[in-house]
Design a protein around this motif. Structure first.
Motif, PDB file in Angstrom:
ATOM      1  N   ALA A  13       0.838  -1.204   0.000  1.00 45.56           N
ATOM      2  CA  ALA A  13       0.000   0.000   0.000  1.00 45.56           C
ATOM      3  C   ALA A  13       0.871   1.252   0.000  1.00 45.56           C
ATOM      4  N   THR A  14       1.999   1.186   0.688  1.00 44.62           N
ATOM      5  CA  THR A  14       2.940   2.308   0.704  1.00 44.62           C
ATOM      6  C   THR A  14       3.511   2.548  -0.688  1.00 44.62           C
ATOM      7  N   ILE A  15       3.917   1.476  -1.347  1.00 40.59           N
ATOM      8  CA  ILE A  15       4.487   1.597  -2.690  1.00 40.59           C
ATOM      9  C   ILE A  15       3.437   2.062  -3.683  1.00 40.59           C
ATOM     10  N   PRO A 200      12.010   3.086  -3.816  1.00 36.32           N
ATOM     11  CA  PRO A 200      11.859   4.251  -4.703  1.00 36.32           C
ATOM     12  C   PRO A 200      13.155   4.641  -5.386  1.00 36.32           C
ATOM     13  N   GLN A 201      14.278   4.371  -4.744  1.00 37.35           N
ATOM     14  CA  GLN A 201      15.564   4.662  -5.371  1.00 37.35           C
ATOM     15  C   GLN A 201      15.758   3.824  -6.630  1.00 37.35           C
ATOM     16  N   GLU A 210      11.915  12.595  -9.779  1.00 42.32           N
ATOM     17  CA  GLU A 210      12.535  13.341  -8.688  1.00 42.32           C
ATOM     18  C   GLU A 210      12.582  12.490  -7.423  1.00 42.32           C
ATOM     19  N   ASP A 211      13.651  12.672  -6.667  1.00 42.22           N
ATOM     20  CA  ASP A 211      13.809  11.954  -5.401  1.00 42.22           C
ATOM     21  C   ASP A 211      12.824  12.524  -4.385  1.00 42.22           C
ATOM     22  N   LYS A 212      12.008  11.666  -3.799  1.00 44.91           N
ATOM     23  CA  LYS A 212      11.052  12.121  -2.800  1.00 44.91           C
ATOM     24  C   LYS A 212      10.784  10.999  -1.814  1.00 44.91           C
ATOM     25  N   GLU A 213      10.360  11.356  -0.628  1.00 40.16           N
ATOM     26  CA  GLU A 213      10.098  10.361   0.403  1.00 40.16           C
ATOM     27  C   GLU A 213       8.878   9.523   0.051  1.00 40.16           C
ATOM     28  N   MET A 214       8.818   8.336   0.662  1.00 40.54           N
ATOM     29  CA  MET A 214       7.692   7.436   0.449  1.00 40.54           C
ATOM     30  C   MET A 214       7.051   7.168   1.804  1.00 40.54           C
ATOM     31  N   PRO A 215       6.107   8.008   2.236  1.00 39.69           N
ATOM     32  CA  PRO A 215       5.472   7.822   3.555  1.00 39.69           C
ATOM     33  C   PRO A 215       4.771   6.481   3.658  1.00 39.69           C
ATOM     34  N   LYS A 216       4.834   5.868   4.829  1.00 42.84           N
ATOM     35  CA  LYS A 216       4.199   4.570   5.038  1.00 42.84           C
ATOM     36  C   LYS A 216       2.683   4.710   5.092  1.00 42.84           C
TER      37      LYS A 216
END
Length: 257
Positions: A13-15, A200-201, A210-216
């Motif tokens: 679900a996070t992905i 995500p990397q 663009e590099d960005k965080e992946m909130p859980k």
């Protein structure tokens, strides 16, 4: 095309949320597609008919998604409950890749696994929605070919058969493990066991996003209480089913650095 094969209780679900955001925020992606569901006992159609319809709708949507793609865009697809029965429909996945690559574009298939025992214990949180007892939950692993009524497929079974049955061809564990490893080698570009920060990397390496965080997302905040004997029994059943061997081989052969 970024294709994500979402196995339940692996952090998918996070992905999936991360991938959806690439489309909604126009981060180089032009379209997002998913179609999935769980058969409903209240419907007149049989479970088999409902599952087949869900997969047919997903395949039809994917057939459209891979058409007329250009090299300056990314399209995203998310396969989940009953979307796609990989073992039965391998040729269809190959065809989607061929269509995309014939246009000079990339087809990036991805999947996330986790430790086999931790995954099975995490599945127990679904017991509250399936009206199953603890005994039924554990006994479900004893039967190799039954219809999965409880949404409690192991990772190996879900990867191969999604929700057809636990083991529709009644093969032994080694056959299942070999077949799953074969499918990974033939079709998947990103394979991970845990390691959500790296996922995500790896996607970004293919897409240039663009590099960005992946909130859980969809985090379970409750407690899971098992006795030592229950855990030992579950571990034994997972070994017999092939899941322990499968995940260890995935780590060794496929997990990206």
């Amino acid at each position: 095309v970024v294709f994500f094969y979402h196995i339940p209780c692996t952090g998918g679900a996070t992905i999936n949320n991360y991938l959806m955001e690439q489309s909604t925020q126009r981060n180089g992606a032009s379209e997002y597609f998913t179609y999935w569901g769980v058969p409903n006992k209240k419907k007149t159609a049989s479970f088999k008919e409902q599952r087949e319809n869900l997969q047919r709708q997903f395949i039809n949507g994917m057939d459209k998604l891979v058409q007329n793609i250009s090299m300056d865009e990314w399209r995203i697809a998310h396969a989940h409950h009953n979307s796609f029965h990989l073992n039965e429909s391998e040729s269809i996945l190959s065809n989607w890749r061929s269509i995309v690559e014939s246009n000079g574009c990339h087809f990036v298939a991805s999947v996330m696994f986790r430790d086999a025992l931790i995954h099975l214990l995490a599945l127990h949180k679904l017991q509250r929605t399936t009206n199953t007892s603890r005994e039924e939950f554990i006994d479900h692993l004893n039967t190799t070919s039954q219809l999965s009524l409880y949404n409690l497929e192991t990772q190996l079974d879900n990867f191969l058969y999604n929700k057809i049955t636990r083991n529709p061809h009644d093969v032994d564990a080694q056959v299942k493990v070999d077949r799953a490893l074969q499918l990974l080698a033939r079709h998947f570009d990103i394979v991970a066991v845990g390691g959500h920060k790296k996922f995500p990397q790896r996607i970004q390496q293919f897409t240039g996003w663009e590099d960005k965080e992946m909130p859980k997302r969809n985090i379970y905040s409750g407690t899971l209480d098992f006795t030592k004997r229950e855990v030992e029994n579950i571990q034994k059943l997972l070994e017999e089913n092939g899941d322990i061997d499968f995940i260890e081989k995935v780590k060794l052969l496929f997990e990206n650095p």
